[in-house]
Structures are given as structure tokens and as C-alpha cells.
Design a protein around this motif. Structure first.
Motif, PDB file in Angstrom:
ATOM      1  N   ASP A  74       0.829  -1.196   0.000  1.00 30.48           N
ATOM      2  CA  ASP A  74       0.000   0.000   0.000  1.00 30.48           C
ATOM      3  C   ASP A  74       0.865   1.248   0.000  1.00 30.48           C
ATOM      4  OD1 ASP A  74      -2.351  -1.515   0.135  1.00 30.48           O
ATOM      5  OD2 ASP A  74      -2.189  -1.688   2.317  1.00 30.48           O
ATOM      6  N   GLY A  75       0.182   2.397  -0.138  1.00 31.38           N
ATOM      7  CA  GLY A  75       0.849   3.677   0.038  1.00 31.38           C
ATOM      8  C   GLY A  75       1.336   4.289  -1.249  1.00 31.38           C
ATOM      9  N   PRO A  76       1.811   5.526  -1.151  1.00 35.09           N
ATOM     10  CA  PRO A  76       2.300   6.235  -2.332  1.00 35.09           C
ATOM     11  C   PRO A  76       3.572   5.619  -2.887  1.00 35.09           C
ATOM     12  CG  PRO A  76       2.776   7.469  -0.345  1.00 35.09           C
ATOM     13  CD  PRO A  76       1.896   6.338   0.074  1.00 35.09           C
ATOM     14  N   VAL A  77       3.864   5.988  -4.119  1.00 33.14           N
ATOM     15  CA  VAL A  77       5.042   5.480  -4.808  1.00 33.14           C
ATOM     16  C   VAL A  77       5.991   6.639  -5.097  1.00 33.14           C
ATOM     17  CG1 VAL A  77       5.885   4.423  -6.943  1.00 33.14           C
ATOM     18  CG2 VAL A  77       3.798   3.557  -5.843  1.00 33.14           C
ATOM     19  N   VAL A  78       7.250   6.448  -4.767  1.00 31.64           N
ATOM     20  CA  VAL A  78       8.292   7.419  -5.087  1.00 31.64           C
ATOM     21  C   VAL A  78       9.211   6.778  -6.118  1.00 31.64           C
ATOM     22  CG1 VAL A  78      10.180   8.833  -4.214  1.00 31.64           C
ATOM     23  CG2 VAL A  78       8.181   8.401  -2.775  1.00 31.64           C
ATOM     24  N   ASP A  79       9.251   7.348  -7.306  1.00 29.71           N
ATOM     25  CA  ASP A  79      10.088   6.830  -8.401  1.00 29.71           C
ATOM     26  C   ASP A  79      11.492   7.403  -8.254  1.00 29.71           C
ATOM     27  OD1 ASP A  79      11.260   5.994 -10.710  1.00 29.71           O
ATOM     28  OD2 ASP A  79       9.919   7.083 -12.064  1.00 29.71           O
ATOM     29  N   LEU A  80      12.461   6.551  -7.948  1.00 33.57           N
ATOM     30  CA  LEU A  80      13.845   7.003  -7.793  1.00 33.57           C
ATOM     31  C   LEU A  80      14.572   7.118  -9.123  1.00 33.57           C
ATOM     32  CD1 LEU A  80      15.053   5.203  -4.553  1.00 33.57           C
ATOM     33  CD2 LEU A  80      13.709   7.279  -4.838  1.00 33.57           C
ATOM     34  N   ASP A  81      13.928   6.705 -10.210  1.00 35.68           N
ATOM     35  CA  ASP A  81      14.464   6.935 -11.553  1.00 35.68           C
ATOM     36  C   ASP A  81      15.877   6.390 -11.707  1.00 35.68           C
ATOM     37  OD1 ASP A  81      14.373   7.839 -14.160  1.00 35.68           O
ATOM     38  OD2 ASP A  81      15.052   9.865 -13.658  1.00 35.68           O
TER      39      ASP A  81
END
Length: 453
Positions: A74-81
Motif C-alpha cells: 500500500d501507500g504512495p510510490v516514489v520513483d527514484l528513476d
């Protein structure tokens, strides 16, 4: 974070300055050194990096999966690219009590003896509880902001200083619990091992305020083997591990590392032993070097190189360009199976005029000085997994499902990008939360520096 009307979070790219103010989220598209990841089903690229998605749950790592794996987290996603992610790092050899005295006591000529004499004079004149505590705390704040999870500091342990610095260390260890794990090891010349009164005082301080560590500075004196026998007997009687400063010189006749290995074998020592510096090992004839390295492995000794400090001090002669880099035979030790690591050592004191307890700087400069870049893809171990293991710190220095979400996030996508810049824009997570990485201002210590204007 961006959400739609239903509250669903979509992946976003970020400079990592702001992370979710939530206890559950995912970091996707992260590159991590495979040698520091304890999860299966991963493959490394030519740099030894693996592309993963990391789930953070309530301050811990919930999972580490190959990038793009469908997740139910669950939860938001942070794209570290593709940015490189490291665990918070482990500094096996520092000197918090000496740190930041350069403005009031610089090294007059950049030599080892110049450093030794300057520190002795400053210690006698200035090292009060207030002075030592302020400088040590300043160093800890620097290390924490840079992403250090644990460190071992050597404590000058001679005369009245024993009763000053060891209680300060104990207080700071308690204050910093949960942020940085701090270990302390005594530091004194090997000849003092033959002084019963001195040994009694140091052992009492370590038992009262220490971490089960004992050690000294080892160099070639006529009584070396007798003094080492005292050190090893003391360690065995008290259940101490050992940590030595060893052969910090460019004199090939300095072979106290071999004597330490012989003593460990002679006493059948079963505790941990760490030897720092070992500079003269790199100047031995090949057969002598091989003999010493074999004994070091047999004795179970680990070795930490201090590349920045040793390059600063060693082979310095006025008007002459240095001919060698001052570091030990780290590649040969590693090839023989000896655990090896690199560490910060001194900061802004007569032994090293620079430094900031930044292990990313140590890894960057160590890679250049020791030419680690074409020697396998696992040298990140040297500031993470290996020192954590030698220091007995389970769970630190690695990325592991179930382990703490203590991470360093960078924008660099490979080692050339990583080492090309100081990574000043890194984000440091402690228990999954981004910390303030603002460094303390050196001006905070001006009141301790005497006549500095």
C-alpha cells in the motif's frame, strides 16, 4: 505526491527532498549494490548494481523485489528513476575526541610527528569535559547528517584524560541511541601496556564506560612481544575484542602487524581483532608481504585502511613530491580472504586537516586512491556490511527485508555519476523518515578556538 479523486496515488519523480509523510510507501526504480542486498532473485549489472523496488512499512523494509514486480504494498510510490540507494553506512575508525582542533593547533609541517606533538600539546592544554563534549557532539552531527549509522571512535587514554573523555563518551552514546550506534576503543602507545597502573586505570574506564573493546598503538619497540602479551591477556581476562593502530609509517622495518598476528595465534585468541593503517605492509618485499598477509588471515585479523589521512601524512618531505599513497596492501589482503574496509579517521585536526566524517567521501576518495574501480563490484562492503560485521552490529550496513529502513538515496545512476560528484543532494532516511541533513556550522566551535577571529 499526486492523488486522484479516489485517493489513489500515482508514481511521481522526486529529487527526494520531500518524501511521503506516511509510514507505508514504495521506492521504485532504485539501484542498489547487490553485495549489500539480502534478498534473492536479483541480478547485477556491470557495476554490481541491481534495479529494485523497496517497500517501506512502519520504519522497516517490507520487501525488496526486482524493479517492476507487481506489488500489493500500500501507500504512495516514489520513483527514484534509477538512483543509487545505500544502507546508512558504518565508520569503523574515527577520532571524535581529536576532531576540529586545527584552528587552535595546526600541524606545523604536515608530518606525522608534527601531528603527534600538536595533539599532545592541545590535549594537555584544552581537553576539558566541555571542550571534548562539544567537539565530539559536533562530529556526531556531521556523521549523522551525511548518513552514518554507526561508528567506532578511538579515545586518547593517558593520565588525567582517561577520567575526562570516557564518561563523556558514555553520555553521548546514550544521547545518540537510535540515531548513531557509538563504540569506543582506548588509544595509547604500546609501551604503556607494561605500566601496571596505567593498564589498571584504562581497563577500569573501559569496563565502566566502554563497549568491550581494548587496543593501543602498536609499533616496533624492543619489548613489543611482551607488551602484546599483556594486551592479549587483558583482553582474554575481560572478554574484550581488540583494535590496534598499526605501523603507520613508511619504514619497511615496521612489522608490528606480524607480531600482533603471532600474538593472536600464540594466545589462541577467539575475539575480534581489527588492525588500522598497516601502511608499511605495502612496502615489504613480495615474499615478506605474502608471509605477513597469510599470518593475518590465520589470526583472524580484519584490516581497515584510512586512505585520506594516510595519503595526507605519509611520505611527506619538504620540497619533494610524495612517491607513494600511504595506504596498505588492501587488494592483497582481500584476495587472501582477510576482511577489509576503509574509514574516515581524523577530521580537521593535526593528523588530517580536512574531512567531515562523510563515508560517501571516504568511498569516493578511497576508490581513487586505492584504485578500487576495476577490482570487482563489491567494494561498497568496505563502508557498510564488513565494518558492521566486525563491530558486531547485526542488521546495519545492509538492505534486508525486515531490517530498518535506514537508507541513503542519491540521484546518481551508476558509479561514475556517484563518484563524479559529492552527492550533496542525498536524502537520508532513518526508520523510513527523511532527516534534516543540514550540516552544523564550524562557527559553532569558534568559542573553543582561543584567539581565532
Amino acid at each position: 505526491m499526486h492523488g486522484d479523486a479516489d485517493g489513489e496515488f500515482e508514481p511521481v519523480k522526486t529529487g527526494y527532498a520531500v518524501l511521503p509523510e506516511m509510514s507505508v510507501y514504495r521506492l521504485t526504480g532504485a539501484r542498489a549494490p547487490l553485495c549489500l542486498v539480502e534478498a534473492g532473485g536479483l541480478a547485477a549489472d556491470r557495476d554490481g548494481l541491481t534495479l529494485v523496488d523497496i517497500a517501506v512499512e512502519e520504519g522497516r523494509i517490507g520487501s525488496i523485489l526486482p524493479a517492476g514486480t507487481e506489488s500489493v504494498a500500500d501507500g504512495p510510490v516514489v520513483d527514484l528513476d534509477g538512483g543509487i540507494v545505500l544502507p546508512r553506512l558504518v565508520d569503523a575508525h574515527v577520532h571524535l575526541d581529536k576532531g576540529h582542533i586545527w584552528p587552535r593547533r595546526p600541524n606545523p609541517d604536515g608530518s606525522f610527528m608534527g601531528a603527534l606533538n600538536s595533539v599532545m600539546a592541545d590535549r594537555e592544554a584544552n581537553w576539558s569535559i566541555v571542550d571534548v563534549r562539544a567537539r565530539m557532539d559536533f562530529g556526531l552531527r556531521c556523521a549523522f547528517a551525511h548518513g552514518t549509522a554507526a561508528l567506532r571512535t578511538h579515545i586518547d587514554s593517558l593520565g588525567k584524560q582517561i577520567g575526562i573523555t570516557w564518561p563523556v563518551l558514555a553520555d553521548l552514546r546514550a544521547e545518540w541511541a537510535g540515531r548513531i550506534a557509538i563504540q569506543g576503543s582506548p588509544l595509547f602507545g604500546i609501551q604503556f601496556a607494561l605500566d601496571e597502573n596505567h593498564m589498571r586505570d584504562v581497563v577500569a574506564a573501559v569496563r565502566a564506560h566502554g563497549d568491550g573493546l581494548f587496543g593501543c598503538v602498536s609499533y616496533m619497540i624492543p619489548e613489543l612481544d611482551a607488551a602484546l602479551d599483556v594486551i592479549f591477556r587483558t583482553a582474554i581476562e575481560n572478554g574484550f575484542d581488540l583494535d590496534f593502530h598499526v605501523d603507520e609509517t613508511n619504514d619497511p622495518a615496521a612489522r608490528s602487524l606480524e607480531h600482533i598476528a603471532d600474538a593472536a595465534i600464540r594466545h589462541r585468541f577467539t575475539g575480534r581483532i581489527l588492525a588500522g593503517h598497516c601502511c608499511s605492509l605495502a612496502l615489504q618485499a613480495p615474499d615478506v608481504e605474502a608471509r605477513i598477509v597469510a599470518k593475518v588471515r590465520e589470526a583472524g585479523i580484519a584490516v581497515v585502511s584510512l586512505p585520506m589521512c594516510n595519503m595526507y601524512l605519509q611520505d611527506r618531505q619538504p620540497g619533494r613530491t610524495p612517491r607513494w599513497r600511504g595506504v596498505t596492501a588492501l587488494h592483497e589482503l582481500k584476495a587472501a580472504g582477510v576482511p577489509v574496509m576503509i574509514a574516515s579517521d581524523n577530521t580537521r585536526d593535526p593528523f588530517y586537516a580536512y574531512g567531515d566524517l562523510d563515508l560517501i567521501e571516504v568511498l569516493r576518495e578511497g576508490t581513487r586512491i586505492l584504485q578500487l574501480d576495476h577490482a570487482g563490484g563489491d567494494w561498497a562492503d568496505a563502508v557498510a556490511r564488513t565494518p558492521a560485521s566486525i563491530m558486531g552490529l547485526d542488521g546495519k550496513g545492509v538492505l534486508s527485508p525486515g531490517g530498518p529502513a535506514d537508507l541513503i538515496l542519491t540521484r546518481a545512476r551508476d558509479w561514475t555519476e556517484f563518484f563524479a560528484r559529492p552527492q550533496a543532494d542525498r536524502t537520508v532516511l532513518v526508520a523510513g523518515r527523511a532527516i534534516d541533513t543540514t550540516l552544523p556550522d564550524h562557527r559553532e566551535l569558534d568559542h573553543l578556538m582561543g584567539g581565532r577571529s
